[in-house]
Motif scaffolding. Sequence first.
Motif: not given
Length: 149
Positions: A69, A72, A75
Amino acid sequence: MRERPRVCCYVHRRCGDLGTAEELTAEVFRTAWERMTAGQEIRAGWLFVTARNLLSNHHRSVARLTELHRAVADELGRPPASRRDDAVLDALDRLAPAHREVLLLSYWDGLSAKEAGQVLGCGASAVWVRLHRARKAFRAAYDLPEESV
């Protein structure tokens, strides 16, 4: 079966969530049943060792999911998670693995009920039932009123 309450209490004390404890305990006894039908003798010590191993796997899985989590979010270049984002992730982490999986497949991955069913090894109607139960569990973990989700 007489050891089930003891094993469940052992798991619950170590994971802090009754639903997860019940699922892991069920897995312990499913594995025991398979071994017993294969002719192996199962004793209480074996049950607790198996529970400990399943707990280790569970804790590693939760840690990987939390890291995923966060990775992401990083990112995608999102700003640091808000308290609400953290609350959602924490609520997801507290869910039983089966509930978390169906929610992530449906909402995070955007799979249809049929596609999620293929991943989970069940039909689309079973996915809808699982999704309903997972939403209810998420509401409880996140303290949302019934009509919010």
